[in-house]
Design a protein around this motif. Sequence first.
Motif, PDB file in Angstrom:
ATOM      1  N   ALA A 129       0.829  -1.210   0.000  1.00  0.00           N
ATOM      2  CA  ALA A 129       0.000   0.000   0.000  1.00  0.00           C
ATOM      3  C   ALA A 129       0.857   1.252   0.000  1.00  0.00           C
ATOM      4  CB  ALA A 129      -0.934  -0.014   1.205  1.00  0.00           C
ATOM      5  N   ALA A 130       1.969   1.232   0.719  1.00  0.00           N
ATOM      6  CA  ALA A 130       2.869   2.391   0.749  1.00  0.00           C
ATOM      7  C   ALA A 130       3.497   2.618  -0.620  1.00  0.00           C
ATOM      8  CB  ALA A 130       3.941   2.192   1.815  1.00  0.00           C
ATOM      9  N   ALA A 131       3.919   1.534  -1.255  1.00  0.00           N
ATOM     10  CA  ALA A 131       4.503   1.659  -2.598  1.00  0.00           C
ATOM     11  C   ALA A 131       3.464   2.143  -3.595  1.00  0.00           C
ATOM     12  CB  ALA A 131       5.084   0.312  -3.029  1.00  0.00           C
ATOM     13  N   ARG A 132       2.236   1.640  -3.483  1.00  0.00           N
ATOM     14  CA  ARG A 132       1.172   2.064  -4.390  1.00  0.00           C
ATOM     15  C   ARG A 132       0.827   3.539  -4.184  1.00  0.00           C
ATOM     16  NH1 ARG A 132      -2.356  -1.223  -2.835  1.00  0.00           N
ATOM     17  NH2 ARG A 132      -3.621   0.141  -1.530  1.00  0.00           N
ATOM     18  N   ALA A 133       0.776   3.978  -2.920  1.00  0.00           N
ATOM     19  CA  ALA A 133       0.486   5.383  -2.646  1.00  0.00           C
ATOM     20  C   ALA A 133       1.529   6.285  -3.284  1.00  0.00           C
ATOM     21  CB  ALA A 133       0.420   5.622  -1.140  1.00  0.00           C
ATOM     22  N   ALA A 134       2.795   5.892  -3.203  1.00  0.00           N
ATOM     23  CA  ALA A 134       3.860   6.695  -3.814  1.00  0.00           C
ATOM     24  C   ALA A 134       3.668   6.777  -5.327  1.00  0.00           C
ATOM     25  CB  ALA A 134       5.221   6.094  -3.483  1.00  0.00           C
TER      26      ALA A 134
END
Length: 432
Positions: A129-134
Amino acid sequence: MGQQEKVSTSLAGAVSEGISASLAPVDAELARRYPGDPGTRQPVHTVYVPADAFDAGTVRSWGDQALAQLDEHAPDAASFAAVLGLSDELAEPVHSRVRAKLEREPIEDLRVDFEDGYRPASAADEDEAAARAARLIAEAYANGTAAPYMGIRMKCMEAAVRDRGIRTLDIFLTGLMEHGGLPDGLVLTLPKVTYPEQVTAMVRLLEAFEKQHGLDAGRLGFEIQIETSQSILAADGTAAVARMIGAAEGRATGLHYGTFDYSACLGVSAAYQASDHPAADYAKAVMQVAAAGTGVRVSDGSTNVLPVGSTAKVHDAWRLHFGLTRRALARAYYQGWDMHPGHIPTRYAAVFAFYREGFEAAAARLAAYANQASGDIADEPATAKALAGYLLRGLDCGALDIAEVARLTGLTRADLEGYSAPRRGDLTVTGE
């Protein structure tokens, strides 16, 4: 011409020089600790979206849902004004500007939430989720669909979740770097801060990231979320929030009040947890005084009463939200949180009404000050600063247009910015 007065002094120049030398450290400290407002745009609200619910269409989706709610529950200016108690004079300009805002820029500040609003199934899920948000935020800035300000709220620096919060922030920031670099509108939020040392830890973390990627020192700033009683009053009786601003070493951009965590911390019953509770007023007043002049902005919290259900229930929730927003604006809290798409019509209605109803009087006073004209109010430089700041905030959010401001003041935006950010000594030219 009258008789020229004889000017005499008694003190040697060395006296003044000695005083100046003795106060040089104070001068430097004032400049360091109290640089004044940064003069940049402050969003009128922050929207929190759980990380697992955030996608490329979130900003537009919130705008579309808000417009649909207006169409269903207040389809024209008269009906919207009747719900909110707006005057006939304000009804049409507020309604039309709200609709235009929802179509053009429905969200001013969005935080992808990895804290209270997020429940990942596993550590791997949060990593992804953190990678996708970035990636999604980088793409939004690249294609022009981003909100003016976007970022994440990580987990706090408490022991139980510290490592997870640090890892999420690292993945997110690293992802932004891999997708073109840090956007200008990037905002990071550190929640549940209790001790200044937790702020210092955040500073060290951001320093390490900057060094790793060759970024300018101080490139990364962050908001401090005030959600515990200890962040207001420390164990020794001092104002901990003031020490937190110092501990941020110039990186703090905002203090955000957390209505429900803070209220619960004080034992306020759930039914009475609200941004207008006396406990909330006290906390925000301390935050406001601690932040004054530092360049750190204060944000109000939110209401958890959602405008959903029947038209009558939506109208009740709208009136509550509108009233709380107007109350906050009068107390100089120019930003707040919104938790539901149905909140943003009344957020903008309250903000636009606030600026439009006081616009002509503020413009006239600033014009009189600029032209050194006499009138029924004798304004000082500090008041001129406040008047210019009021007009600039109205322009930034879309409540006012530069053409109408120029027509009534005779001033350009650059002129307004000049008045809103005077030199420190200018504020004591006249009066007290």
